[in-house]
Design an enzyme around this catalytic site. Structure first.
Site, mmCIF file in Angstrom:
data_model
loop_
_atom_site.group_PDB
_atom_site.id
_atom_site.type_symbol
_atom_site.label_atom_id
_atom_site.label_comp_id
_atom_site.label_asym_id
_atom_site.label_seq_id
_atom_site.Cartn_x
_atom_site.Cartn_y
_atom_site.Cartn_z
ATOM 1 N N ASN A 1 25.114 45.557 27.904
ATOM 2 C CA ASN A 1 25.163 45.659 26.454
ATOM 3 C C ASN A 1 23.947 46.338 25.840
ATOM 4 O OD1 ASN A 1 26.354 42.596 27.191
ATOM 5 N ND2 ASN A 1 27.708 44.039 26.165
ATOM 6 N N VAL B 1 20.499 48.129 21.388
ATOM 7 C CA VAL B 1 21.187 46.885 21.703
ATOM 8 C C VAL B 1 22.537 46.855 21.007
ATOM 9 C CG1 VAL B 1 21.089 44.390 21.492
ATOM 10 C CG2 VAL B 1 19.028 45.679 21.954
ATOM 11 N N CYS B 2 23.561 46.489 21.750
ATOM 12 C CA CYS B 2 24.898 46.460 21.179
ATOM 13 C C CYS B 2 25.422 45.040 21.205
ATOM 14 C CB CYS B 2 25.791 47.389 22.004
ATOM 15 S SG CYS B 2 27.511 47.310 21.573
ATOM 16 N N ILE B 3 25.133 44.301 20.126
ATOM 17 C CA ILE B 3 25.766 42.993 20.016
ATOM 18 C C ILE B 3 26.425 42.903 18.650
ATOM 19 C CG2 ILE B 3 24.440 41.630 21.663
ATOM 20 C CD1 ILE B 3 22.573 40.839 19.462
#
Lengths: 422, 167
Positions: free
Chosen positions: B82, B89-91
């Site tokens: 992720n 950051v990919c949340i």
């Protein structure tokens, strides 16, 4: 002493400058740049930055980290590789004798290069104590060349993680480590070792100063672990028994001595006045000496640790992901033998302080045995052991193990927190 | 006005974090004069693959924070399904508010103005503990995570080592 740079804030008091650090580093950089051009090597960016930083702060660069440049995005022609040979040769040419650690990541090292590093390590003038060659595609015969240097080197820590040289490499490495008197830590994680390596590792654990083993992610399995630890467990047991016997004798002696002492006390009381007078005198003359000693201690702070001892001692043993499980025909027995040996080591070895068995499905029975060993260890008043185990066991056994062996805690954690706050 | 609000809010959060540091990360500013750019150091959570690492990341807040989410980017090299190759950051909680056009996330999972640096960090730490390979930002890492755990572990271990050296 005494002369401190004015700029130093109260926090930086402890930082000292290295005289000539900037000169030596500048020289290294100069030579390195020329060498890079000659060899067609890309300069290692980490090294350049660290050098510049070192020049700025007048601190010698003690640790060299060498890693390949990130691969360029598509469309851009590939750059020349970072060559370790160039760096090693530059160390020689610039006579840079301040290197303590050489860390190399992800570089494919030819035998030639490895021989070159070995030659550098062999020269006593370069105080390289830590060598790390991670994922460098080292082959087993290159390992042999490297291992030959161990006898004449300053190395204390060798890390060859992710070089899949297998048992053949391990046997040659261990041949080099035999009777070694400097190396303490050996790390061979993910080196494709199998159970055959156990016996070699056991031999060097028994016959050298190496006492910290990091062997995660291999296939050493029950048989290998048994081979490795058998002799050590027996030695530890012997020593423990001897110690218990000695303690018992000592206690007896003291008990007897106490009786005699009471007799003596009565007689000696007659002469106390004289003796006490002498003592006070001695105490007075002692005080200035003591002060001096204190000062010295403050400066040094850390006591030099004792030189490592050759012998059957293991301090740290990491065996995560090593296939220590009963999942094969006839493996149950092997597992039990292996766990039995580990338990004996746990029970009797006073220097054993870390054991990592994570990701090995040892099963309930074996876990139970380890737990009992830990209980015995505690009863025997041996120092605590930090241990990690798989969670795939019964809840109460797991909880008991966690409680008895306070879990692996990595160092470093505490101090660094404060530093970062800007 | 909006600018003033974001500045005030960020200052308050920073002061709060300085006074009562939260376990697992520490926060500061990249540049003392710019309240919109934070530097955080995340301590690799124990019992995860990232244990022992110290990962540096930058948080860039928009002028209209907290209406819109900050962007988070790892400066230290990270290998995680992720986290993009560039470190971003990919949340879900860092995604712009509103509905997902692919229907993967609900609006409630996305950015809400109630989130603070602390809640973001808690999410990131839990992301480190438990990678989600269903919506990867780094496809290679996700693939490796699914298919070749050993290699994945190795790459993570290397990042951890690197992060330790870089501090």
């Amino acid at each position: 002493m005494g002369k401190k740079k004015e700029k130093d804030g109260p926090k930086r008091k402890s930082i000292k400058f290295d005289v000539n650090a900037d000169i030596d580093l500048t020289r290294y950089l100069k030579v390195y740049n020329v060498q890079c051009l000659n060899d067609g090597s890309l300069p290692c960016s980490w090294l350049l930055n660290a050098m510049k930083n070192g020049i700025e702060h007048r601190k010698y660069l003690r640790k060299f980290i060498v890693e390949p440049a990130p691969s360029p995005p598509e469309g851009i022609p590939p750059q020349p590789p970072v060559l370790l040979d160039t760096i090693v040769n530059t160390i020689r040419k610039a006579h840079y004798i301040h290197i303590n650690e050489l860390v190399v990541w992800d570089l494919e090292l030819q035998h030639k290069t490895l021989a070159n590093i070995s030659l550098l390590i062999e020269k006593g003038i370069y105080p390289i104590t830590r060598l790390e060659l991670m994922d460098c595609d080292i082959l087993y015969y290159s390992v042999e060349r490297l291992a030959r240097t161990f006898k004449v080197s300053n190395l204390t820590e060798v890390n060859l993680d992710y070089n899949e040289f297998g048992d053949e490499g391990c046997s040659r490495l261990c041949a080099g480590c035999k009777n070694n008197k400097t190396i303490i830590t050996l790390s061979l994680c993910y080196c494709a070792l199998t159970s055959a390596s156990g016996i070699y590792l056991g031999e060097i654990a028994y016959n050298s100063t190496i006492r910290e083993f990091y062997l995660d992610g291999n296939k050493i399995e029950c048989r290998g672990v048994s081979d490795m630890l058998r002799a050590i467990a027996i030695a530890a047991e012997d020593e423990h028994m001897k110690k218990i016997e000695e303690d018992r004798l000592k206690a007896l002696m003291i008990a007897e001595g106490a009786l005699e002492a009471t007799d003596k006390n009565v007689t000696s009381q007659l002469g106390t006045t004289d003796a006490s007078g002498g003592e006070t005198d001695g105490a007075a003359s002692d005080t200035p000496k003591k002060k001096k000693k204190k000062k010295k201690k403050g400066k040094k702070a850390k006591k030099e640790p004792d030189p490592p001892v050759v012998g059957p001692y293991i301090y740290k043993l990491h065996l995560a992901e090593n296939g220590i499980d009963p999942y094969c025909q006839g493996r149950m027995e092997e597992l039990l033998t292996c766990i039995g040996i580990i338990s004996r080591t746990i029970m009797h070895s006073s220097c054993f302080c870390e054991l990592d068995l994570e990701d090995n499905a040892i099963g309930n029975l074996a876990a139970r045995e380890i737990m009992e060993a830990l209980v015995r260890r505690k009863e025997g008043d041996l120092p605590g052991l930090k241990m990690k185990t798989t969670a795939e066991i019964q809840k109460d056994t797991f909880a008991a193990i966690v409680k008895l062996a306070s879990g692996l805690k990595k160092k470093k954690k505490k101090g660094k927190k404060k530093k970062k706050k800007k | 006005m909006a600018v003033a609000q974001s500045v005030l809010l960020l200052r308050k959060q920073l002061a709060e974090l300085r006074r009562h540091p939260v376990d697992g990360f520490s926060a500061g500013l990249v540049d003392e004069d710019n309240i919109f750019k934070w530097e955080v150091i995340i301590i690799g959570p124990a019992d995860s693959l990232y244990d022992g690492g110290y990962f540096k990341a930058h948080l860039t807040f928009p002028q209209d924070y907290p209406q819109r989410p900050p962007k988070m980017k790892f400066i230290s090299e990270t290998w995680h399904p992720n986290v993009g190759v560039d470190g971003s950051v990919c949340i879900s909680i860092l995604h712009e508010p509103g509905d997902d056009k692919y229907g993967y996330e609900t609006a409630a999972e996305r950015w809400l103005p109630v989130h603070t640096v602390e809640t973001i960090m808690v999410s990131v730490i839990s992301m480190l503990c438990d990678p989600n390979d269903e919506s990867p930002a780094n496809v290679d890492a996700a693939k490796q995570f699914r298919e070749d755990m050993q290699k994945f572990k190795k790459n993570v271990a290397r990042c951890v080592r690197k992060s330790q050296e870089e501090l």
